[in-house]
Write a protein that holds these residues in place. Structure first.
Motif, mmCIF file in Angstrom:
data_model
loop_
_atom_site.group_PDB
_atom_site.id
_atom_site.type_symbol
_atom_site.label_atom_id
_atom_site.label_comp_id
_atom_site.label_asym_id
_atom_site.label_seq_id
_atom_site.Cartn_x
_atom_site.Cartn_y
_atom_site.Cartn_z
ATOM 1 N N ASN A 10 41.993 37.020 36.773
ATOM 2 C CA ASN A 10 42.585 38.214 37.372
ATOM 3 C C ASN A 10 44.103 38.183 37.288
ATOM 4 N N ALA A 11 44.687 37.006 37.470
ATOM 5 C CA ALA A 11 46.148 36.878 37.346
ATOM 6 C C ALA A 11 46.577 37.208 35.917
ATOM 7 N N GLN A 12 45.818 36.746 34.933
ATOM 8 C CA GLN A 12 46.140 37.043 33.531
ATOM 9 C C GLN A 12 45.979 38.535 33.246
ATOM 10 N N LEU A 13 44.920 39.132 33.772
ATOM 11 C CA LEU A 13 44.686 40.570 33.576
ATOM 12 C C LEU A 13 45.798 41.391 34.219
ATOM 13 N N ALA A 14 46.248 40.981 35.400
ATOM 14 C CA ALA A 14 47.255 41.735 36.147
ATOM 15 C C ALA A 14 48.609 41.752 35.455
ATOM 16 N N ARG A 15 48.912 40.710 34.686
ATOM 17 C CA ARG A 15 50.244 40.664 34.058
ATOM 18 C C ARG A 15 50.203 40.864 32.547
ATOM 19 N N GLY A 16 49.011 41.027 31.968
ATOM 20 C CA GLY A 16 48.890 41.144 30.519
ATOM 21 C C GLY A 16 49.251 42.514 29.978
ATOM 22 N N SER A 17 49.637 42.524 28.713
ATOM 23 C CA SER A 17 49.840 43.785 27.998
ATOM 24 C C SER A 17 48.455 44.354 27.674
ATOM 25 N N PRO A 18 48.365 45.629 27.300
ATOM 26 C CA PRO A 18 47.052 46.162 26.920
ATOM 27 C C PRO A 18 46.352 45.315 25.847
ATOM 28 N N ALA A 19 47.092 44.859 24.853
ATOM 29 C CA ALA A 19 46.490 44.038 23.790
ATOM 30 C C ALA A 19 45.968 42.713 24.350
ATOM 31 N N GLU A 20 46.729 42.116 25.266
ATOM 32 C CA GLU A 20 46.295 40.853 25.882
ATOM 33 C C GLU A 20 45.064 41.073 26.759
ATOM 34 N N ILE A 21 45.052 42.179 27.487
ATOM 35 C CA ILE A 21 43.906 42.486 28.341
ATOM 36 C C ILE A 21 42.650 42.678 27.490
ATOM 37 N N LEU A 22 42.782 43.405 26.385
ATOM 38 C CA LEU A 22 41.637 43.605 25.489
ATOM 39 C C LEU A 22 41.133 42.267 24.946
ATOM 40 N N ALA A 23 42.051 41.364 24.626
ATOM 41 C CA ALA A 23 41.656 40.043 24.127
ATOM 42 C C ALA A 23 40.920 39.248 25.210
ATOM 43 N N ILE A 24 41.404 39.321 26.450
ATOM 44 C CA ILE A 24 40.738 38.619 27.561
ATOM 45 C C ILE A 24 39.344 39.191 27.771
ATOM 46 N N VAL A 25 39.222 40.514 27.722
ATOM 47 C CA VAL A 25 37.906 41.152 27.878
ATOM 48 C C VAL A 25 36.965 40.661 26.775
ATOM 49 N N ARG A 26 37.450 40.671 25.535
ATOM 50 C CA ARG A 26 36.622 40.261 24.399
ATOM 51 C C ARG A 26 36.161 38.810 24.546
ATOM 52 N N GLU A 27 37.069 37.946 25.004
ATOM 53 C CA GLU A 27 36.778 36.517 25.047
ATOM 54 C C GLU A 27 36.091 36.059 26.331
ATOM 55 N N SER A 28 36.334 36.737 27.448
ATOM 56 C CA SER A 28 35.912 36.184 28.737
ATOM 57 C C SER A 28 35.157 37.133 29.649
ATOM 58 N N SER A 29 34.817 38.340 29.185
ATOM 59 C CA SER A 29 34.207 39.312 30.110
ATOM 60 C C SER A 29 32.891 38.819 30.705
ATOM 61 N N VAL A 30 32.225 37.912 30.045
ATOM 62 C CA VAL A 30 30.963 37.377 30.581
ATOM 63 C C VAL A 30 31.193 36.663 31.922
ATOM 64 N N LEU A 31 32.425 36.247 32.174
ATOM 65 C CA LEU A 31 32.774 35.547 33.417
ATOM 66 C C LEU A 31 33.267 36.497 34.507
ATOM 67 N N PHE A 32 33.504 37.758 34.175
ATOM 68 C CA PHE A 32 34.126 38.705 35.107
ATOM 69 C C PHE A 32 33.257 38.983 36.332
ATOM 70 N N ASN A 33 33.943 39.103 37.486
ATOM 71 C CA ASN A 33 33.316 39.651 38.687
ATOM 72 C C ASN A 33 33.815 41.091 38.846
ATOM 73 N N SER A 34 33.445 41.739 39.932
ATOM 74 C CA SER A 34 33.828 43.150 40.097
ATOM 75 C C SER A 34 35.340 43.332 40.186
ATOM 76 N N VAL A 35 36.038 42.382 40.781
ATOM 77 C CA VAL A 35 37.498 42.485 40.888
ATOM 78 C C VAL A 35 38.131 42.389 39.499
ATOM 79 N N ASN A 36 37.636 41.465 38.668
ATOM 80 C CA ASN A 36 38.152 41.335 37.300
ATOM 81 C C ASN A 36 37.906 42.616 36.510
ATOM 82 N N CYS A 37 36.713 43.174 36.630
ATOM 83 C CA CYS A 37 36.393 44.421 35.919
ATOM 84 C C CYS A 37 37.318 45.543 36.366
ATOM 85 N N ALA A 38 37.500 45.664 37.674
ATOM 86 C CA ALA A 38 38.369 46.714 38.209
ATOM 87 C C ALA A 38 39.801 46.533 37.729
ATOM 88 N N THR A 39 40.295 45.298 37.749
ATOM 89 C CA THR A 39 41.663 45.036 37.311
ATOM 90 C C THR A 39 41.833 45.378 35.836
#
Length: 106
Positions: free
Chosen positions: A15-44
């Motif tokens: 969530n800390a990475q999502l909160a400070r990432g650029s759109p490109a970084e956020i998309l990369a985090i989603v692609r690589e780690s979304s399987v680990l996301f909880n509802s707060v991560n998804c919302a962020t």
């Protein structure tokens, strides 16, 4: 349990990475780690992408947004009553702002 503590810590770091990432970084985090996301991560992730005016038709972005939407739906179903009103509000706003229903042909 130790596993849930470790998982919670991992989700807070994401969530800390999502909160400070650029759109490109956020998309990369989603692609690589979304399987680990909880509802707060998804919302962020959704909220930050919506604030960044991410276009669903750019370079595979639509596929990543579809992945994020699928994960969000799964998490909302599994977390049920534990999802906060804040997360639900952020998700609803972001889905509308990103026009995801239209992007997916609904």
């Amino acid at each position: 349990s130790r596993a849930s503590t470790s998982s919670g810590q991992q989700q807070r770091q994401l969530n800390a990475q999502l909160a400070r990432g650029s759109p490109a970084e956020i998309l990369a985090i989603v692609r690589e780690s979304s399987v680990l996301f909880n509802s707060v991560n998804c919302a962020t992730a959704l909220h930050r992408l919506a604030k960044g005016d991410t276009a669903a038709n750019e370079n595979g972005t639509g596929q990543i947004l579809a992945l994020l939407c699928a994960r969000t739906a799964a998490v909302l179903g599994s977390e049920g009553d534990c999802v906060t009103a804040r997360s639900l509000t952020s998700i609803a706003w972001a889905v509308g702002k990103l026009r995801l229903g239209e992007a997916q042909g609904e």
